[in-house]
Design an enzyme around this catalytic site. Sequence first.
Site, PDB file in Angstrom:
ATOM      1  N   LYS A 281      79.937  23.048   6.982  1.00 26.27           N
ATOM      2  CA  LYS A 281      79.225  24.654   7.359  1.00 26.27           C
ATOM      3  C   LYS A 281      78.140  24.487   8.178  1.00 26.27           C
ATOM      4  O   LYS A 281      77.046  23.979   7.273  1.00 26.27           O
ATOM      5  CB  LYS A 281      79.304  25.150   5.635  1.00 26.27           C
ATOM      6  CG  LYS A 281      78.507  26.613   6.046  1.00 26.27           C
ATOM      7  CD  LYS A 281      77.959  27.810   4.683  1.00 26.27           C
ATOM      8  CE  LYS A 281      77.178  28.203   4.269  1.00 26.27           C
ATOM      9  NZ  LYS A 281      77.644  29.056   3.447  1.00 26.27           N
TER      10      LYS A 281
ATOM     11  N   LYS B 115      82.861  26.137   9.289  1.00 25.23           N
ATOM     12  CA  LYS B 115      82.840  27.568   9.594  1.00 25.23           C
ATOM     13  C   LYS B 115      81.361  27.190   9.981  1.00 25.23           C
ATOM     14  O   LYS B 115      80.384  26.753   9.793  1.00 25.23           O
ATOM     15  CB  LYS B 115      81.911  28.143   7.875  1.00 25.23           C
ATOM     16  CG  LYS B 115      81.104  29.164   7.679  1.00 25.23           C
ATOM     17  CD  LYS B 115      81.120  29.800   5.941  1.00 25.23           C
ATOM     18  CE  LYS B 115      80.283  30.940   6.068  1.00 25.23           C
ATOM     19  NZ  LYS B 115      79.666  30.724   5.137  1.00 25.23           N
TER      20      LYS B 115
HETATM   21  C1  PBG Z   1      76.534  31.872   1.131  1.00 26.29           C
HETATM   22  C2  PBG Z   1      76.809  31.562   1.653  1.00 26.29           C
HETATM   23  C3  PBG Z   1      77.629  33.175   3.345  1.00 26.29           C
HETATM   24  C4  PBG Z   1      78.594  33.748   4.135  1.00 26.29           C
HETATM   25  C5  PBG Z   1      79.413  33.288   3.273  1.00 26.29           C
HETATM   26  N1  PBG Z   1      79.009  32.177   1.729  1.00 26.29           N
HETATM   27  C6  PBG Z   1      76.152  33.301   3.625  1.00 26.29           C
HETATM   28  C7  PBG Z   1      75.556  32.153   4.166  1.00 26.29           C
HETATM   29  O1  PBG Z   1      75.351  30.798   4.385  1.00 26.29           O
HETATM   30  O2  PBG Z   1      73.937  32.811   4.548  1.00 26.29           O
HETATM   31  C8  PBG Z   1      78.509  33.659   5.314  1.00 26.29           C
HETATM   32  C9  PBG Z   1      80.272  35.055   5.250  1.00 26.29           C
HETATM   33  C10 PBG Z   1      80.188  34.770   6.652  1.00 26.29           C
HETATM   34  O3  PBG Z   1      79.284  35.390   7.238  1.00 26.29           O
HETATM   35  O4  PBG Z   1      80.849  36.083   6.990  1.00 26.29           O
HETATM   36  N2  PBG Z   1      76.538  32.329  -0.150  1.00 26.29           N
END
Ligand code: PBG
Length: 324
Positions: free
Chosen positions: A197, A249
Amino acid sequence: MTFPAQRLRRLRRTSALRRLAAETTLSVDDLVAPLFVREDISQPVPVTSMPGVVQHTTRTLRAEACRLVALGVPGVMVFGVPAHKDAEGSGAWDPAGVVGRGLAELRDEVGDELVVMADLCLDEFTDHGHCGVLASDGTVDNDATLERYGRVAVMQAAAGADVVAPSGMMDGQVAAIRAALDAEGFSQVAILAYAAKYASAAYGPFRHAVAVNLTGDRHAYQQDPRNRREAVDEVRLDIAEGADMVMVKPAMTSLDVIATLRPEVNVPLAAYHVSGEYSMIKAAAERGWVDGPAMALEHLTVLKRAGVNFVVTYFALEVAEALT
Ligand code: PBG
């Protein structure tokens, strides 16, 4: 040398030929829909930065799940928007909190017809907006956070989640969650690790959707977009710690990462097509600058081509309707 006429165009001539020759197919089975459930509202609230996406009440959450089941979408990913936040993010493991209640309602509504996944993180619940608890110097305390993640996992499993999906990028989070689940008798609950991520500008609309109050950034725990090989280490570690499925991601800026990971992993590999990726398409389509539905299909299809088994996407319902 004489060049064979139409060597490559021959199989592109008709739609049926193209279907026959296609290397990749996108199906409803490849889609997981993220759903937001918000505490203390009586009507769904539109997320202005994500046209078509709403924060659900528990009642509309059930209705949305039924629509997805009817279309054949196999999974949902639940996010909570609590009414109150604190320094620890304690609402995240409160069985009477918004996620606990939302998961229980979903499980009650859909039984085993839908894979109910729960995003497992603290950022929606902390008043500072970080994904973990803070040490006295203001940095995110990795190991203190792991202990909280264990509690969140157990609550989510007890509320009915089939899959918990840790997204906080703490080191050792998968092992900590697996141990916590097993200790409480939830060995059947699977872990989908947000394994690779990246720190990304594409999460902006999501942070509106869950009202995250982050000042600063997540560069000290999420991955640096300059790194690809590091994603292989992240994924290998998560699988060694017990991840049943792994996710990358954001999606479109990670096609190279997905293609690299595919031959490395035998577990299901997923991509999260995130909020900013969704909103960019919606915004350009609203202006008539791109064909939105075509663009959405193209994004999801090339993720399959790159090697994923499924995609978490805000387009799930819309694309499922188009595919059926
Ligand atoms: C953290 C989380 C995020 C997303 C999914 N889980 C936000 C982040 O890391 O700031 C982002 C998902 C998206 O942008 O659609 N709980």
